[in-house]
Write a protein that holds these residues in place. Structure first.
Motif, PDB file in Angstrom:
ATOM      1  N   THR A  64       0.830  -1.200   0.000  1.00 44.56           N
ATOM      2  CA  THR A  64       0.000   0.000   0.000  1.00 44.56           C
ATOM      3  C   THR A  64       0.864   1.250   0.000  1.00 44.56           C
ATOM      4  O   THR A  64       0.609   2.205  -0.744  1.00 44.56           O
ATOM      5  CB  THR A  64      -0.927   0.000   1.237  1.00 44.56           C
ATOM      6  OG1 THR A  64      -1.718  -1.183   1.217  1.00 44.56           O
ATOM      7  CG2 THR A  64      -1.829   1.215   1.236  1.00 44.56           C
ATOM      8  N   GLU A 100       3.958   1.589  -1.110  1.00 39.96           N
ATOM      9  CA  GLU A 100       4.616   1.770  -2.406  1.00 39.96           C
ATOM     10  C   GLU A 100       3.640   2.159  -3.506  1.00 39.96           C
ATOM     11  O   GLU A 100       3.979   2.939  -4.390  1.00 39.96           O
ATOM     12  CB  GLU A 100       5.360   0.498  -2.804  1.00 39.96           C
ATOM     13  CG  GLU A 100       6.692   0.391  -2.151  1.00 39.96           C
ATOM     14  CD  GLU A 100       7.647  -0.459  -2.961  1.00 39.96           C
ATOM     15  OE1 GLU A 100       7.193  -1.217  -3.841  1.00 39.96           O
ATOM     16  OE2 GLU A 100       8.847  -0.350  -2.708  1.00 39.96           O
ATOM     17  N   ALA A 101       2.431   1.609  -3.467  1.00 42.12           N
ATOM     18  CA  ALA A 101       1.437   1.963  -4.487  1.00 42.12           C
ATOM     19  C   ALA A 101       1.084   3.440  -4.407  1.00 42.12           C
ATOM     20  O   ALA A 101       0.902   4.097  -5.433  1.00 42.12           O
ATOM     21  CB  ALA A 101       0.184   1.107  -4.317  1.00 42.12           C
ATOM     22  N   ILE A 102       0.994   3.952  -3.203  1.00 48.86           N
ATOM     23  CA  ILE A 102       0.697   5.382  -3.042  1.00 48.86           C
ATOM     24  C   ILE A 102       1.919   6.222  -3.375  1.00 48.86           C
ATOM     25  O   ILE A 102       1.817   7.250  -4.043  1.00 48.86           O
ATOM     26  CB  ILE A 102       0.197   5.656  -1.606  1.00 48.86           C
ATOM     27  CG1 ILE A 102      -1.161   4.992  -1.406  1.00 48.86           C
ATOM     28  CG2 ILE A 102       0.114   7.148  -1.324  1.00 48.86           C
ATOM     29  CD1 ILE A 102      -1.656   4.990   0.014  1.00 48.86           C
ATOM     30  N   LYS A 142       2.520   6.305  -7.082  1.00 52.29           N
ATOM     31  CA  LYS A 142       1.318   6.738  -7.801  1.00 52.29           C
ATOM     32  C   LYS A 142       0.904   5.737  -8.878  1.00 52.29           C
ATOM     33  O   LYS A 142       0.740   6.079 -10.051  1.00 52.29           O
ATOM     34  CB  LYS A 142       1.523   8.126  -8.389  1.00 52.29           C
ATOM     35  CG  LYS A 142       1.740   9.168  -7.319  1.00 52.29           C
ATOM     36  CD  LYS A 142       1.934  10.542  -7.877  1.00 52.29           C
ATOM     37  CE  LYS A 142       2.045  11.502  -6.712  1.00 52.29           C
ATOM     38  NZ  LYS A 142       3.049  12.481  -6.842  1.00 52.29           N
ATOM     39  N   VAL A 143       0.706   4.501  -8.454  1.00 54.96           N
ATOM     40  CA  VAL A 143       0.237   3.459  -9.353  1.00 54.96           C
ATOM     41  C   VAL A 143      -1.207   3.786  -9.739  1.00 54.96           C
ATOM     42  O   VAL A 143      -2.032   4.064  -8.875  1.00 54.96           O
ATOM     43  CB  VAL A 143       0.320   2.068  -8.674  1.00 54.96           C
ATOM     44  CG1 VAL A 143      -0.220   0.992  -9.578  1.00 54.96           C
ATOM     45  CG2 VAL A 143       1.753   1.772  -8.271  1.00 54.96           C
ATOM     46  N   LYS A 168      -3.468  -0.538  -8.549  1.00 52.66           N
ATOM     47  CA  LYS A 168      -3.058  -0.492  -7.145  1.00 52.66           C
ATOM     48  C   LYS A 168      -3.454  -1.777  -6.431  1.00 52.66           C
ATOM     49  O   LYS A 168      -2.673  -2.344  -5.667  1.00 52.66           O
ATOM     50  CB  LYS A 168      -3.718   0.692  -6.427  1.00 52.66           C
ATOM     51  CG  LYS A 168      -3.117   2.004  -6.733  1.00 52.66           C
ATOM     52  CD  LYS A 168      -3.811   3.101  -5.959  1.00 52.66           C
ATOM     53  CE  LYS A 168      -3.265   4.430  -6.423  1.00 52.66           C
ATOM     54  NZ  LYS A 168      -3.998   5.553  -5.892  1.00 52.66           N
ATOM     55  N   TYR A 191      -1.207  -4.556  -7.551  1.00 56.99           N
ATOM     56  CA  TYR A 191       0.139  -4.375  -7.009  1.00 56.99           C
ATOM     57  C   TYR A 191       0.179  -4.750  -5.533  1.00 56.99           C
ATOM     58  O   TYR A 191       1.094  -5.450  -5.081  1.00 56.99           O
ATOM     59  CB  TYR A 191       0.592  -2.929  -7.211  1.00 56.99           C
ATOM     60  CG  TYR A 191       2.013  -2.689  -6.799  1.00 56.99           C
ATOM     61  CD1 TYR A 191       3.062  -3.074  -7.625  1.00 56.99           C
ATOM     62  CD2 TYR A 191       2.319  -2.097  -5.576  1.00 56.99           C
ATOM     63  CE1 TYR A 191       4.371  -2.866  -7.248  1.00 56.99           C
ATOM     64  CE2 TYR A 191       3.620  -1.894  -5.193  1.00 56.99           C
ATOM     65  CZ  TYR A 191       4.645  -2.274  -6.033  1.00 56.99           C
ATOM     66  OH  TYR A 191       5.938  -2.081  -5.657  1.00 56.99           O
ATOM     67  N   ILE A 192      -0.811  -4.304  -4.774  1.00 65.14           N
ATOM     68  CA  ILE A 192      -0.866  -4.626  -3.349  1.00 65.14           C
ATOM     69  C   ILE A 192      -1.037  -6.133  -3.160  1.00 65.14           C
ATOM     70  O   ILE A 192      -0.408  -6.739  -2.287  1.00 65.14           O
ATOM     71  CB  ILE A 192      -1.992  -3.834  -2.649  1.00 65.14           C
ATOM     72  CG1 ILE A 192      -1.655  -2.351  -2.666  1.00 65.14           C
ATOM     73  CG2 ILE A 192      -2.207  -4.325  -1.224  1.00 65.14           C
ATOM     74  CD1 ILE A 192      -2.804  -1.453  -2.252  1.00 65.14           C
TER      75      ILE A 192
END
Length: 74
Positions: A30, A32-34, A37-38, A43, A46-47
């Motif tokens: 979470t 890294e996704a934020i 800016k995935v 997102k 990715y999570i």
């Protein structure tokens, strides 16, 4: 010790490692996704990938550690 208790210890190690690794992977994924800016629904993907990957690796290592620890006699 009986063989069943070895299996129970290794299974417990894998399950605890998987749970702990999944929790850490979800938080890290979470973050890294934020941070990077995935976009959109990627997102969630990715999570999920980060969570499952972290759970699998940590579960493997904790299970292996439990197996090694079962062989020691004190």
């Amino acid at each position: 010790m009986a063989r069943d208790s070895y299996l129970a210890r290794v299974t417990a190690g894998v399950s605890v490692g998987g749970a702990l690794g999944g929790a850490v992977g979800a938080v890290y994924g979470t973050y890294e996704a934020i941070r990077y800016k995935v976009p959109g629904l990627l997102k969630i993907r990715y999570i999920g990938q980060t969570t499952l990957g972290s759970a699998a690796i940590f579960g493997l290592f904790l299970g292996a550690g439990s197996l090694i620890h079962c062989g020691k006699s004190y």
